[in-house]
Design an enzyme around this catalytic site. Structure first.
Site, PDB file in Angstrom:
ATOM      1  N   SER A   1      -9.876   1.807   2.871  1.00 56.99           N
ATOM      2  CA  SER A   1      -8.976   2.578   2.040  1.00 56.99           C
ATOM      3  C   SER A   1      -7.933   1.740   1.306  1.00 56.99           C
ATOM      4  O   SER A   1      -7.327   2.214   0.355  1.00 56.99           O
ATOM      5  CB  SER A   1      -8.245   3.609   2.907  1.00 56.99           C
ATOM      6  OG  SER A   1      -7.372   2.968   3.831  1.00 56.99           O
TER       7      SER A   1
ATOM      8  N   SER B   1     -10.172  -0.558   7.052  1.00 55.69           N
ATOM      9  CA  SER B   1      -9.537  -0.371   5.742  1.00 55.69           C
ATOM     10  C   SER B   1      -8.815  -1.579   5.165  1.00 55.69           C
ATOM     11  O   SER B   1      -8.407  -1.544   4.009  1.00 55.69           O
ATOM     12  CB  SER B   1      -8.571   0.816   5.798  1.00 55.69           C
ATOM     13  OG  SER B   1      -9.281   2.025   5.770  1.00 55.69           O
TER      14      SER B   1
ATOM     15  N   LYS C   1       0.859  -1.189   0.000  1.00 56.99           N
ATOM     16  CA  LYS C   1       0.000   0.000   0.000  1.00 56.99           C
ATOM     17  C   LYS C   1       0.896   1.240   0.000  1.00 56.99           C
ATOM     18  O   LYS C   1       1.939   1.262   0.679  1.00 56.99           O
ATOM     19  CB  LYS C   1      -0.888  -0.027   1.254  1.00 56.99           C
ATOM     20  CG  LYS C   1      -1.983   1.048   1.268  1.00 56.99           C
ATOM     21  CD  LYS C   1      -2.919   0.882   2.478  1.00 56.99           C
ATOM     22  CE  LYS C   1      -4.022   1.919   2.524  1.00 56.99           C
ATOM     23  NZ  LYS C   1      -4.940   1.749   3.660  1.00 56.99           N
TER      24      LYS C   1
END
Lengths: 487, 481
Positions: free
Chosen positions: A152, A176, A77
């Site tokens: 997210s 997330s 990420k």
């Protein structure tokens, strides 16, 4: 190759069925030819990946003891700082930021010999539940390109679901990792707060943020946790404890395990189709020897409001460092200091980030602090107590991960509150600092639905154990997104 | 109207730790800009603070030295404000739960009486970087070397009633913090900085007047000046019918003028809240006791000991105990020479005199305490006279060697050889018959004064090396027959 789990790829590399370079090149080819449709990567690190793969191949050819992840490609990420590689956090503010250092977890993966394919798309500064707030554009769900992958960690989930990487890292502040795992048919673990170092993970809400894996199976997640977790002296909130083998309990039987069902999460509001899938899962686990019991988390109705005070409050000051002075975006031709601050932050942050900075600033202001921040912290304590009381009776708690399956792109972008309610089942877990996993438990209109298993603090291995046993009984986790069949 | 002044101080003391309070960067003054700022000090995304336990230890040491309660549970908070030399956009400090609770410090007033000044608390925090306005045309440079330097902020109660008391408190505090070794105390480098809260009220009034805060004074003289000026200004404002605005003022040491910096009414809302990156600091009693055991002798105790053990006067004991290095210089000298009184006289007289003249600190004194002690020993054992000793001292200062080397090389050893002195005396008597005649004709009480002439002649003949005591004795015998 791309359909295999990490466990299978580890074997393939050791059997010399393929080299790490071949494997890495294969994934890079998939990404480069197909990701334009998904937008799951912000940065693809072809050159670095192939260099790392060549090094891994030398190790794999040698006779030294190999780390599990040696030669295994992964995606990270873009919230994690990676030395020499753009670390944007999904924001214009850091579009030009090339980190001069590695996050601790990146160091861990590098030391293990794992390969970084690239940095994945995400909601800006991890603020969002649909990956639509990214400066780099929305990510599409490989199960249905008109739908969101969740957020997210939407890029991380989408890239694994699209079979661009066997696994990816994510971060979870209010859901997330788990919510995108649920929406993309993956297994995603939010570890116990303090189990994984936060050093180098760009902070959203320090007391809630925790990095974790998104993988195809609970077994892969456990293998990844062995590299992710561990005490880090650079993070004061990291728990000093002995290194744990998260795979050790995977095969423990479920006989006698007691699982709690919070009545507040199974109310009439629950989507009936999701309820059916979750109930089917309960029956499977019962067959394997688990017993179920209703428990109560009476303060869970306050978890979303409490979270939307605490998280923005912390975020509002965590994001103060983005001021245009030392790095990152700076507005063009500032006339004075105030102009530089205002335009840099006005132009560099997107709407959702600004909304949360404003909420957080308000919640901490003189005269409102007691009514908001202090009150939210008290609620947080009550929620923690609720879980503690429940864990006196049960070993684990089970619930849906998300109210429904993936929603349409744009469907909730104009209604922040609807978007915030996406995390209604996941948020309390972050407030209490507990470990929780989302595993696929069925399809609703051909879209994956997730099941959440919540453990007591530092009971991550038990959570992985039950998830793994569930995956021995079911094959929902083996289903493939239609898009992934391409290439 | 008669006015009375009320003063409270906030004192920032930079702690002399190896590294910064929340990062591993070196904590040193004077490096090239931004060479002592790592990823944490630069507040790069994702970096996190880790508390330097040495800073905790030094703060606790201070608390113990002022008899304060050490808080076993203290918390770091974020104080939020934007400024270019504050890289995180907030300062990590302590608000509701400081590490050091209430304590007190006793000062001595000019009339010899003592006054206790209460200390409200002392908390740990990080220093900011520096903005460099020179050398950057139209823009500002930022040096983050100082960012993250550990500070304790010591907050007094408004217990001082004028510049003299405030300066006495500041000096006492400086003496204390340097004595216990928690700071280098170099005020010109910003190691100790004073914010002075000043208000005035009519004599007899019990409620406090509106105060102003004059910030960042880094010398005792500036502090005294700034207070005098501010008190005068406030009196002028009030007596002409105005009101005092609560404001922060800046004093310029170069011009000696102060001006308002910002008004408190429009001040920032700092939005303090507990820093979620740092856990509360828990300190157990045994740690506190272990730190207590490392505390050096405090100035007050040292002074009392100097009076008791060395029979020094109150004045000498006070002066010699005020600073650790001076005190240890004196004690070493006294031990080497086995004469505390003479040692005190030399350290406070000749040594301090030359140090002051050359603007030097005792730590830079070219004569070691042992060597000064050896010189004093030579006075005591009669090897040299006090007068010759001054000459030897000057040579030692000039780096010509230790006392014995200089005495030998220059042949300064005192002459105590009776036979040699007698023959010298005989020669002087023989060469000065008139003076001898006058002497013998004089009344007994006038004779003593007239001896001086003969002693002078003998000292001259002996190049100053004749033992003056012996000369007097022998001379009296010869002259008086």
């Amino acid at each position: 190759m791309h359909k295999q789990t990490i466990k299978q790829l580890m074997q393939g590399l050791r059997d010399k069925s393929f080299s790490s370079t071949e494997l890495t090149q294969h994934y890079l080819n998939r990404i480069n030819s197909l990701d334009s449709e998904i937008n799951s990567f912000i940065t693809i690190t072809d050159e670095l990946a192939l260099k790392q793969a060549a090094t891994a191949d030398v190790l794999l050819a040698g006779d030294t003891k190999l780390h599990d992840l040696c030669g295994i490609p992964m995606a990270h990420k873009d919230i994690f700082c990676t030395e020499g590689v753009r670390s944007s956090c999904g924001s214009k503010m850091l579009d030009n930021f090339i980190a001069p250092y590695n996050a601790t977890i990146i160091e861990n993966f590098n030391a293990a010999g794992s390969i970084m394919l690239g940095k994945t798309n995400m909601d800006e500064f991890a603020m969002g539940s649909s990956n639509e707030t990214s400066f780099y554009g929305a990510v599409k769900n490989p199960w249905d390109l008109t739908r969101v992958p969740g957020g997210s960690s939407g890029g991380s989930a989408a890239c694994v679901a699209a079979l661009f990487a066997p696994a990816a890292t994510g971060s979870d502040t209010g859901g997330s990792i788990r919510q995108p795992a649920a929406l993309c048919g993956l297994t995603g673990l939010k570890p116990t707060y303090g189990a994984v170092s936060r050093f180098g993970m760009i902070a959203f809400a320090s007391s809630l943020d925790q990095a974790g894996p998104l993988a195809k199976t609970a077994e892969d997640a456990a293998i990844l946790m062995n590299t992710l977790a561990g005490f880090d002296a650079k993070d004061s909130t990291s728990m000093p404890r002995d290194k744990e083998d998260y795979t050790a309990k995977l095969n423990d039987k479920l006989d006698g395990i007691k699982i709690g069902l919070p009545k507040e999460f199974f109310s009439d509001d629950l989507d009936p189709e999701v309820a059916t899938l979750v109930n089917n899962a309960i029956k499977e686990l019962e067959k394997a020897g688990a017993t179920f019991k209703e428990v109560s988390l009476p303060n869970s109705e306050y978890s979303v409001p409490a979270y939307y005070v605490v998280a923005p409050a912390e975020a509002s000051t965590n994001l103060s460092r983005f001021d245009g002075v030392r790095y990152g975006y700076r507005c063009d031709k500032p006339v004075d200091l105030m102009d530089m601050y205002c335009r840099t932050r006005g132009e560099g942050f997107g709407d959702e980030v600004k909304r949360r900075i404003l909420i957080g600033t308000y919640a901490l202001s003189a005269g409102f602090y007691d009514a908001y921040y202090n009150q939210a912290q008290k609620i947080r304590r009550l929620i923690k107590n609720d879980f503690a009381a429940a864990f006196n009776d049960v070993d684990l708690i089970l619930s849906p991960t998300s109210p429904s399956a993936a929603f349409k792109l744009g469907e909730k972008t104009n209604d922040p509150v609807q978007m915030y309610l996406e995390d209604i089942y996941t948020i309390a877990v972050n407030l209490a600092g507990l470990p929780a996993i989302s595993v696929p438990c069925g399809l609703k209109n051909n879209l994956p639905v997730g099941l959440q298993l919540i453990g007591n603090a530092f009971d991550d291995a038990r959570v992985l154990n039950v998830a793994h046993q569930f995956q021995q009984l079911t094959d929902w986790h083996t289903l493939c997104a239609p898009f992934a069949k391409k290439g | 109207m008669q006015w009375e002044t009320v003063i409270g101080l906030e004192v920032h003391v930079q702690l002399a730790t190896q590294s910064k309070i929340f990062s591993g960067s070196a904590n040193k003054f004077g490096a090239e800009p931004n060479t002592q700022a790592n990823v944490v000090d630069l507040a790069l995304p994702g970096t996190l603070p880790v508390v330097n336990t040495e800073a905790l230890t030094l703060a606790i040491k201070f608390g113990l030295a002022i008899g304060a309660e050490i808080c076993t549970h203290s918390v770091f908070d974020r104080k939020n404000y934007f400024y270019p030399d504050s890289p995180k956009g907030y300062q990590t400090t302590q608000m509701d739960y400081p590490i050091v609770g209430p304590g007190e410090l006793e000062i001595e007033l000019a009339n010899g009486t003592k006054k206790s000044i209460r200390i409200h608390h002392a908390h740990l925090e990080e220093d900011a970087g520096k903005s460099l306005h020179e050398a950057f045309h139209g823009s500002t440079g930022i040096d983050l070397n100082r960012a993250g330097t550990p500070l304790i902020e010591i907050v007094s109660e408004p217990d001082m009633s004028g510049p003299a008391e405030a300066v006495a408190f500041a000096k006492k505090l400086h003496s204390l913090v340097t004595n216990i070794g928690i700071t280098d105390g170099e005020m010109s480098q910003g190691s100790m900085r004073f914010d002075v809260n000043i208000s005035i009220r009519p004599v007899g009034e019990t409620t406090l007047g509106t105060r102003t805060e004059t910030k960042n004074l880094n010398s005792f003289k500036f502090m005294e000046d700034a207070i005098n000026q501010e008190v005068e200004r406030q009196i002028e404002v009030l007596e002409s019918g105005g009101t005092i605005a609560q404001e922060t003022r800046l004093y310029n040491g170069d011009t000696g003028l102060s001006r308002p910096m910002r008004s408190k009414e429009e001040a920032n809302d700092y939005r303090y809240f507990p820093c979620p990156d740092l856990l509360p600091i828990i300190i157990d009693k045994s740690t506190i006791e272990a730190i207590r055991a490392t505390l050096p002798e405090l100035p007050e105790a040292k002074k009392a000991r100097f009076i008791a053990d060395y029979q020094l006067s109150e004045y000498d004991a006070d002066a010699l105990s005020s600073e650790t290095k001076l005190a240890s210089y004196f004690e070493t000298c006294a031990k080497t020479s086995d004469d505390a009184k003479l040692s005190a006289n030399w350290v406070m007289g000749d040594v301090s005199g030359l140090l002051n003249k050359n603007d030097m600190h005792i730590s830079a004194c070219p004569i070691s305490a042992e060597n000064l002690g050896a010189l004093i020993t030579r006075i005591k054992d009669g090897s040299i006279s006090g007068k010759i000793a001054k000459q030897v001292f000057e040579s030692m200062w000039a780096g010509e060697g230790d006392a014995d080397t200089i005495i030998d090389a220059k042949g300064l050893k005192q002459n105590s050889d009776e036979a040699a002195l007698e023959s010298m005396i005989d020669e002087v008597i023989a060469n000065n018959p008139k003076q001898v005649e006058n002497y013998r004709a004089a009344e007994a009480d006038k004779r003593k004064k007239m001896t001086g002439f003969f002693v002078g002649q003998i000292m001259k003949a002996s190049k100053g090396q004749a033992n003056p005591g012996l000369v007097n004795k022998l001379l009296a015998k010869k002259l008086n027959g």
